[in-house]
Design a protein around this motif. Sequence first.
Motif, PDB file in Angstrom:
ATOM      1  N   GLY A   3      13.472   6.870  -2.977  1.00 23.39           N
ATOM      2  CA  GLY A   3      14.809   7.172  -3.473  1.00 23.39           C
ATOM      3  C   GLY A   3      15.139   6.474  -4.772  1.00 23.39           C
ATOM      4  O   GLY A   3      14.375   6.504  -5.737  1.00 23.39           O
ATOM      5  N   ASP A   4      16.316   5.827  -4.800  1.00 21.17           N
ATOM      6  CA  ASP A   4      16.769   5.208  -6.050  1.00 21.17           C
ATOM      7  C   ASP A   4      16.031   3.923  -6.388  1.00 21.17           C
ATOM      8  O   ASP A   4      16.288   3.315  -7.430  1.00 21.17           O
ATOM      9  N   GLN A   5      15.100   3.507  -5.518  1.00 19.84           N
ATOM     10  CA  GLN A   5      14.252   2.361  -5.859  1.00 19.84           C
ATOM     11  C   GLN A   5      13.142   2.741  -6.830  1.00 19.84           C
ATOM     12  O   GLN A   5      12.510   1.867  -7.419  1.00 19.84           O
ATOM     13  N   LEU A   6      12.879   4.038  -6.998  1.00 14.65           N
ATOM     14  CA  LEU A   6      11.789   4.482  -7.863  1.00 14.65           C
ATOM     15  C   LEU A   6      12.189   4.320  -9.328  1.00 14.65           C
ATOM     16  O   LEU A   6      13.128   4.964  -9.808  1.00 14.65           O
ATOM     17  N   VAL A   7      11.471   3.455 -10.046  1.00 10.28           N
ATOM     18  CA  VAL A   7      11.795   3.185 -11.451  1.00 10.28           C
ATOM     19  C   VAL A   7      10.696   3.631 -12.411  1.00 10.28           C
ATOM     20  O   VAL A   7      10.913   3.626 -13.631  1.00 10.28           O
ATOM     21  N   HIS A   8       9.530   4.016 -11.892  1.00  7.49           N
ATOM     22  CA  HIS A   8       8.431   4.417 -12.765  1.00  7.49           C
ATOM     23  C   HIS A   8       7.470   5.263 -11.934  1.00  7.49           C
ATOM     24  O   HIS A   8       7.373   5.079 -10.712  1.00  7.49           O
ATOM     25  N   PHE A   9       6.761   6.204 -12.610  1.00 15.90           N
ATOM     26  CA  PHE A   9       5.889   7.109 -11.865  1.00 15.90           C
ATOM     27  C   PHE A   9       4.625   7.398 -12.663  1.00 15.90           C
ATOM     28  O   PHE A   9       4.693   7.725 -13.854  1.00 15.90           O
ATOM     29  N   HIS A  10       3.476   7.231 -11.993  1.00 13.28           N
ATOM     30  CA  HIS A  10       2.172   7.511 -12.593  1.00 13.28           C
ATOM     31  C   HIS A  10       1.570   8.776 -11.970  1.00 13.28           C
ATOM     32  O   HIS A  10       1.687   8.982 -10.762  1.00 13.28           O
ATOM     33  N   VAL A  11       0.888   9.550 -12.794  1.00 14.02           N
ATOM     34  CA  VAL A  11       0.201  10.736 -12.286  1.00 14.02           C
ATOM     35  C   VAL A  11      -1.256  10.753 -12.721  1.00 14.02           C
ATOM     36  O   VAL A  11      -1.602  10.374 -13.837  1.00 14.02           O
ATOM     37  N   SER A  12      -2.097  11.142 -11.794  1.00 11.78           N
ATOM     38  CA  SER A  12      -3.472  11.580 -12.028  1.00 11.78           C
ATOM     39  C   SER A  12      -3.853  12.319 -10.771  1.00 11.78           C
ATOM     40  O   SER A  12      -3.108  12.298  -9.784  1.00 11.78           O
ATOM     41  N   ASP A  13      -4.993  12.977 -10.786  1.00 13.24           N
ATOM     42  CA  ASP A  13      -5.361  13.672  -9.560  1.00 13.24           C
ATOM     43  C   ASP A  13      -6.159  12.751  -8.643  1.00 13.24           C
ATOM     44  O   ASP A  13      -6.289  11.551  -8.913  1.00 13.24           O
ATOM     45  N   ASN A  14      -6.671  13.283  -7.557  1.00 12.63           N
ATOM     46  CA  ASN A  14      -7.263  12.447  -6.510  1.00 12.63           C
ATOM     47  C   ASN A  14      -8.484  11.663  -6.980  1.00 12.63           C
ATOM     48  O   ASN A  14      -8.843  10.654  -6.380  1.00 12.63           O
TER      49      ASN A  14
ATOM     50  N   ASN B  83       0.804  -1.225   0.000  1.00 18.02           N
ATOM     51  CA  ASN B  83       0.000   0.000   0.000  1.00 18.02           C
ATOM     52  C   ASN B  83       0.836   1.274   0.000  1.00 18.02           C
ATOM     53  O   ASN B  83       0.348   2.327  -0.437  1.00 18.02           O
ATOM     54  N   THR B  84       2.044   1.218   0.509  1.00 15.41           N
ATOM     55  CA  THR B  84       2.841   2.424   0.680  1.00 15.41           C
ATOM     56  C   THR B  84       4.116   2.372  -0.154  1.00 15.41           C
ATOM     57  O   THR B  84       4.574   1.305  -0.567  1.00 15.41           O
ATOM     58  N   ALA B  85       4.694   3.547  -0.336  1.00  5.19           N
ATOM     59  CA  ALA B  85       5.966   3.623  -1.052  1.00  5.19           C
ATOM     60  C   ALA B  85       7.034   2.806  -0.342  1.00  5.19           C
ATOM     61  O   ALA B  85       7.842   2.126  -0.987  1.00  5.19           O
ATOM     62  N   ALA B  86       7.030   2.852   0.986  1.00  8.12           N
ATOM     63  CA  ALA B  86       8.026   2.100   1.750  1.00  8.12           C
ATOM     64  C   ALA B  86       7.871   0.601   1.533  1.00  8.12           C
ATOM     65  O   ALA B  86       8.870  -0.127   1.412  1.00  8.12           O
ATOM     66  N   GLU B  87       6.622   0.120   1.482  1.00 12.30           N
ATOM     67  CA  GLU B  87       6.409  -1.315   1.263  1.00 12.30           C
ATOM     68  C   GLU B  87       6.868  -1.738  -0.129  1.00 12.30           C
ATOM     69  O   GLU B  87       7.452  -2.820  -0.296  1.00 12.30           O
ATOM     70  N   ALA B  88       6.627  -0.899  -1.126  1.00 18.40           N
ATOM     71  CA  ALA B  88       7.084  -1.222  -2.479  1.00 18.40           C
ATOM     72  C   ALA B  88       8.606  -1.251  -2.542  1.00 18.40           C
ATOM     73  O   ALA B  88       9.203  -2.167  -3.113  1.00 18.40           O
ATOM     74  N   ALA B  89       9.250  -0.240  -1.959  1.00 20.83           N
ATOM     75  CA  ALA B  89      10.711  -0.179  -1.975  1.00 20.83           C
ATOM     76  C   ALA B  89      11.320  -1.331  -1.188  1.00 20.83           C
ATOM     77  O   ALA B  89      12.328  -1.922  -1.600  1.00 20.83           O
TER      78      ALA B  89
END
Length: 278
Positions: free
Chosen positions: A197-208, A156-162
Motif C-alpha cells: 500500500g502506501d508504504q511503497l516508495v520505490h519499485f524495480h522491474v525486471s523479468d524472472n 524477503n517479502t513485501a509484508a516484511e519490508a512494509a
Amino acid sequence: MKYGIHAGLWQARWTDEITPILRVVADLGFDGVEVSLLGMTDEKADALGRAVRDHGLGVTCSDGLAPDKDITSADADVRAAGLAYLRWAIATTAKIGSRGLAGVVYAPWGVYDPANKAVRAERSAQAFAALDGDLAAHDVTLGIEAINRFETDLVNTAAEAADMARASGSTRVGALLDTFHLNIEEKDIGAAIAGAGDQLVHFHVSDNDRGVPGSGHVPWAEVADALRGIGYDKWIVAEMFVIAGNPASADLNIWRNIEPDATDAAARALDFMRKTFE
C-alpha cells in the motif's frame, strides 16, 4: 509515473565511471538513472550530480551495508558504524540530487542469522528511527528492499519490508519492491503489492531472469493492476543485470548472458514499461 534505469546494467565494476552512461540513458528517453553508492566518494558525488543535471535527468540512489557496518549486529560499535554510514549515504544521495535512497539498507547482503531474526529486525527499525532527522533535513526517503531468500534471511517479502518501515515510526521510511524478488518469494504478487500500500516508495522491474521485463513469466498485468490499485505514481526503475563475465555480474550470480546487448535491453525495457504502466 517516472521511468528510470539502473546504471549497473552497463557497469562492469561498481566503481566504474557513471558519467558516460548518462548520455545513453538520456538518448534512450528515460526520465532518470539509478546509481549505486558502492564505490562513491564525496568528490564523485559532486561531479555526478552536475552531470546528471546537465543531461536533464532525474536520479535515484541505491546502496547496501558491509559486514563491518551491520546495523543488526550485537556489537554496538558495529551498529554505530552502520548508522554513521547510512547518515553519509543520505547526505550523499541529496548531494547527487536524488530524493530517494533504497536497497538492502537493513543488513549486509548475504549475511544470515535466522535464529536472531526478530531482534535483528528490531535493531534495523531502531536505526531507521534514529535516521528520521537526517532524512528530513536532506528531504530524502529511504526504501527497504525485500530480496529473495538466497540473498538475505531478514526481509524477503513485501509484508516484511512494509512492517519494518512501519516499525521505524518514520514517515520517510518505506518499502522498495522488485519484481525479480517478488517472483521468487510471493505466492500472489498482486496481493503483495496491494498489501504494501502506501508504504511503497520505490519499485524495480525486471523479468524472472533479471532480463528485459515482458520477456519472461512475471505476471505483468497483475503487477500493473496492483500498482494502479494503490495509486502508485513514483519511480519505476528497470534494474537488470544481463551480461556475464564481469565482477559486478558475478556479485549477482549472472553466469550467462541473459540479453546479448545492454543498450538494446534498456530500449526494450523502456518500451515495455511505457506500454504496461501508462
